[in-house]
Design an enzyme around this catalytic site. Structure first.
Site, PDB file in Angstrom:
ATOM      1  N   LYS A 108       7.099   3.887 -11.618  1.00 50.28           N
ATOM      2  CA  LYS A 108       6.108   3.096 -11.942  1.00 50.28           C
ATOM      3  C   LYS A 108       5.240   2.317 -11.415  1.00 50.28           C
ATOM      4  O   LYS A 108       5.230   1.966 -10.495  1.00 50.28           O
ATOM      5  CB  LYS A 108       6.136   3.113 -13.855  1.00 50.28           C
ATOM      6  CG  LYS A 108       6.436   3.909 -14.812  1.00 50.28           C
ATOM      7  CD  LYS A 108       6.890   2.902 -15.933  1.00 50.28           C
ATOM      8  CE  LYS A 108       7.954   3.925 -17.314  1.00 50.28           C
ATOM      9  NZ  LYS A 108       7.832   3.048 -18.245  1.00 50.28           N
ATOM     10  N   TYR A 144       0.650  10.857 -21.960  1.00 50.67           N
ATOM     11  CA  TYR A 144       1.034   9.584 -22.969  1.00 50.67           C
ATOM     12  C   TYR A 144       0.676   9.985 -24.681  1.00 50.67           C
ATOM     13  O   TYR A 144       0.164   9.291 -25.229  1.00 50.67           O
ATOM     14  CB  TYR A 144       1.088   7.978 -23.423  1.00 50.67           C
ATOM     15  CG  TYR A 144       1.349   7.415 -22.230  1.00 50.67           C
ATOM     16  CD1 TYR A 144       2.942   7.756 -21.806  1.00 50.67           C
ATOM     17  CD2 TYR A 144       1.273   6.574 -20.696  1.00 50.67           C
ATOM     18  CE1 TYR A 144       3.467   6.598 -21.377  1.00 50.67           C
ATOM     19  CE2 TYR A 144       1.534   6.358 -19.906  1.00 50.67           C
ATOM     20  CZ  TYR A 144       2.731   6.013 -20.083  1.00 50.67           C
ATOM     21  OH  TYR A 144       4.129   5.881 -18.639  1.00 50.67           O
ATOM     22  N   ASN A 200       9.528  -1.543 -16.684  1.00 55.61           N
ATOM     23  CA  ASN A 200      11.439  -0.479 -16.650  1.00 55.61           C
ATOM     24  C   ASN A 200      10.831   0.735 -15.654  1.00 55.61           C
ATOM     25  O   ASN A 200      11.783   1.022 -15.158  1.00 55.61           O
ATOM     26  CB  ASN A 200      11.052  -0.428 -17.559  1.00 55.61           C
ATOM     27  CG  ASN A 200      10.888   1.168 -18.594  1.00 55.61           C
ATOM     28  OD1 ASN A 200       9.396   1.632 -17.849  1.00 55.61           O
ATOM     29  ND2 ASN A 200      10.680   2.026 -19.676  1.00 55.61           N
ATOM     30  N   HIS A 248      10.326   6.708 -15.357  1.00 55.61           N
ATOM     31  CA  HIS A 248       9.561   7.437 -16.473  1.00 55.61           C
ATOM     32  C   HIS A 248      10.318   8.737 -15.895  1.00 55.61           C
ATOM     33  O   HIS A 248      10.371   8.994 -14.851  1.00 55.61           O
ATOM     34  CB  HIS A 248       8.344   7.805 -16.622  1.00 55.61           C
ATOM     35  CG  HIS A 248       8.170   8.971 -17.803  1.00 55.61           C
ATOM     36  ND1 HIS A 248       7.808   8.471 -18.859  1.00 55.61           N
ATOM     37  CD2 HIS A 248       7.287  10.490 -17.566  1.00 55.61           C
ATOM     38  CE1 HIS A 248       7.710  10.233 -19.362  1.00 55.61           C
ATOM     39  NE2 HIS A 248       7.425  11.204 -18.345  1.00 55.61           N
ATOM     40  N   GLU A 288       4.990  17.836 -18.801  1.00 55.88           N
ATOM     41  CA  GLU A 288       4.653  17.094 -17.242  1.00 55.88           C
ATOM     42  C   GLU A 288       4.249  17.326 -16.061  1.00 55.88           C
ATOM     43  O   GLU A 288       3.806  16.702 -15.619  1.00 55.88           O
ATOM     44  CB  GLU A 288       5.434  15.573 -18.052  1.00 55.88           C
ATOM     45  CG  GLU A 288       5.533  14.839 -19.018  1.00 55.88           C
ATOM     46  CD  GLU A 288       5.913  14.136 -19.231  1.00 55.88           C
ATOM     47  OE1 GLU A 288       6.090  12.936 -19.943  1.00 55.88           O
ATOM     48  OE2 GLU A 288       7.632  14.279 -18.888  1.00 55.88           O
TER      49      GLU A 288
END
Length: 155
Positions: A13, A53, A116, A119, A132
């Site tokens: 990310k 998302y 974080n 992904h 994805e």
């Protein structure tokens, strides 16, 4: 691709890219024996972010997810190996870095739930992995190749 191998989508990310963690993260997956079959450094636009998302649309945190993932470049990847989805999820750690064990990517590098670092596709969400991969990669961007050590990795 062999029948017993699977592919999984992984993305460093914007926070991981900004912190210079791409090489460390790629090395961990390579050291594990997974094979990189697709990768691209890219800037996600709003349309792709909303598709990515989509299952969270309408939730209070949806807009924040879209804004964050479009805030800077990402490094999208497809990894291949036996039980690759589960292996990658295990190596990543819990979504909340505070709950991630040391030695996991989020446990070592993550500081905040919203930042974080990484992904990865989820096994529990049936079809998310394929969806994805198809969102981020065309079939001709995925490379079929054989690692010279594959006979030492798998029975």
């Amino acid at each position: 691709m062999s029948e017993d191998l699977e592919r999984t989508f992984v993305m460093v990310k914007p926070d991981g890219v900004q912190r210079g963690l791409i090489g460390d993260i790629v090395s961990r997956f390579e050291d594990r024996g997974l094979k990189l079959v697709g990768a691209k450094f890219m800037q996600i636009d709003r349309k792709l972010a909303e598709e990515h998302y989509g299952e969270h649309e309408g939730k209070p945190f949806f807009e924040g997810l879209v804004e964050f993932i479009t805030s800077g470049p990402v490094f999208a990847m497809v990894w291949e190996g036996q039980d690759a989805v589960r292996q990658v999820r295990s190596m990543m750690g819990e979504t909340d870095p505070a709950e991630s064990a040391p030695g996991t990517i989020r446990g070592d590098f993550g500081l905040d739930l919203g930042r974080n670092v990484i992904h990865g596709s989820d096994h529990e969400d049936e079809g998310s992995n394929e969806r994805e991969i198809e969102l981020f990669f065309d079939e001709d961007e995925l490379v079929e190749w054989e690692r010279i050590d594959e006979t030492w990795l798998y029975e």
